[in-house]
Scaffold this motif. Structure first.
Motif, PDB file in Angstrom:
ATOM      1  N   ASP A   9       1.188   7.895  -9.404  1.00  9.55           N
ATOM      2  CA  ASP A   9       0.570   6.814 -10.170  1.00  9.55           C
ATOM      3  C   ASP A   9      -0.351   5.923  -9.323  1.00  9.55           C
ATOM      4  O   ASP A   9      -0.971   4.999  -9.859  1.00  9.55           O
ATOM      5  N   LEU A  10      -0.429   6.188  -8.031  1.00  8.91           N
ATOM      6  CA  LEU A  10      -1.209   5.339  -7.128  1.00  8.91           C
ATOM      7  C   LEU A  10      -2.558   5.950  -6.800  1.00  8.91           C
ATOM      8  O   LEU A  10      -2.646   7.162  -6.570  1.00  8.91           O
ATOM      9  N   PRO A  11      -3.616   5.140  -6.741  1.00  3.63           N
ATOM     10  CA  PRO A  11      -4.887   5.662  -6.237  1.00  3.63           C
ATOM     11  C   PRO A  11      -4.750   5.976  -4.751  1.00  3.63           C
ATOM     12  O   PRO A  11      -3.854   5.456  -4.071  1.00  3.63           O
ATOM     13  N   THR A  12      -5.606   6.844  -4.252  1.00  6.35           N
ATOM     14  CA  THR A  12      -5.640   7.181  -2.831  1.00  6.35           C
ATOM     15  C   THR A  12      -6.920   6.626  -2.238  1.00  6.35           C
ATOM     16  O   THR A  12      -8.007   6.923  -2.731  1.00  6.35           O
ATOM     17  N   ILE A  20      -4.760   6.464   2.585  1.00 12.06           N
ATOM     18  CA  ILE A  20      -3.680   5.491   2.402  1.00 12.06           C
ATOM     19  C   ILE A  20      -3.329   5.411   0.923  1.00 12.06           C
ATOM     20  O   ILE A  20      -4.210   5.427   0.061  1.00 12.06           O
ATOM     21  N   LYS A  21      -2.028   5.293   0.641  1.00 11.28           N
ATOM     22  CA  LYS A  21      -1.533   4.958  -0.696  1.00 11.28           C
ATOM     23  C   LYS A  21      -0.695   3.696  -0.542  1.00 11.28           C
ATOM     24  O   LYS A  21       0.305   3.692   0.177  1.00 11.28           O
ATOM     25  N   TRP A  22      -1.131   2.610  -1.190  1.00  8.03           N
ATOM     26  CA  TRP A  22      -0.409   1.341  -1.133  1.00  8.03           C
ATOM     27  C   TRP A  22       0.606   1.301  -2.262  1.00  8.03           C
ATOM     28  O   TRP A  22       0.243   1.220  -3.427  1.00  8.03           O
ATOM     29  N   PRO A 128      -5.575   8.042  -9.404  1.00  8.89           N
ATOM     30  CA  PRO A 128      -4.210   8.557  -9.284  1.00  8.89           C
ATOM     31  C   PRO A 128      -4.153  10.033  -9.655  1.00  8.89           C
ATOM     32  O   PRO A 128      -4.789  10.469 -10.612  1.00  8.89           O
ATOM     33  N   GLY A 129      -3.422  10.804  -8.857  1.00  5.77           N
ATOM     34  CA  GLY A 129      -3.277  12.236  -9.106  1.00  5.77           C
ATOM     35  C   GLY A 129      -4.326  13.099  -8.435  1.00  5.77           C
ATOM     36  O   GLY A 129      -4.128  14.305  -8.291  1.00  5.77           O
ATOM     37  N   ALA A 130      -5.452  12.527  -8.036  1.00  5.44           N
ATOM     38  CA  ALA A 130      -6.501  13.303  -7.368  1.00  5.44           C
ATOM     39  C   ALA A 130      -6.177  13.410  -5.884  1.00  5.44           C
ATOM     40  O   ALA A 130      -5.867  12.421  -5.230  1.00  5.44           O
ATOM     41  N   ALA A 131      -6.231  14.618  -5.355  1.00  2.00           N
ATOM     42  CA  ALA A 131      -5.918  14.844  -3.937  1.00  2.00           C
ATOM     43  C   ALA A 131      -7.194  14.798  -3.095  1.00  2.00           C
ATOM     44  O   ALA A 131      -8.237  15.302  -3.522  1.00  2.00           O
TER      45      ALA A 131
END
Length: 138
Positions: A9-12, A20-22, A128-131
């Motif tokens: 659920d977090l943006p990268t 980073i994922k906060w 969110p969800g994009a690698a």
């Protein structure tokens, strides 16, 4: 009131050196006094010497190995299980010396220091969800 975040659920936030994922920020959890996130530094990469004028920082190495600087202490090796304390306003840097990603848990107290990263020229944010996609050097 939400009290938990999940990686999907977090943006990268990405940079030329890694991502980073906060998981905990005051934006996500209003009133949260700290910021907590997972930092990934790719092999042979690192971030420039910098400071956080208003926040102390703690880094905890989850996986990998590298070298760290903190103020005038010189360069020292870090690996899984190590923790590093960086007082506010102290110059520091981290560099991955291993073949695998260097994964760190980063904590800012008080939170908010993460906002300055958005000004970096290589900053990008993925939904969110994009690698992130890292290209192999020739």
């Amino acid at each position: 009131m939400s009290t938990h975040s999940t990686q999907q659920d977090l943006p990268t936030e990405t940079f030329t050196w890694g991502s980073i994922k906060w998981g905990v920020t005051a934006d996500r959890f209003p009133g949260a006094p700290i910021t907590v996130g997972e930092v990934v530094i790719n092999p042979t990469k690192g971030h420039d010497v910098h400071t956080h004028p208003e926040s102390d920082e703690v880094l905890h190495v989850i996986e990998g190995e590298g070298v760290q600087t903190v103020g005038d202490s010189g360069e020292f090796r870090v690996s899984a299980g190590d923790s590093i304390y960086i007082p506010r306003g102290t110059e520091h840097s981290t560099f991955n010396t291993g073949w695998r990603q260097l994964r760190l848990l980063a904590v800012y107290s008080p939170g908010g220091a993460e906002e300055a990263l958005r000004e970096a020229p290589d900053y990008q944010v993925l939904s969110p969800g994009a690698a992130p996609v890292w290209e192999r050097a020739d």
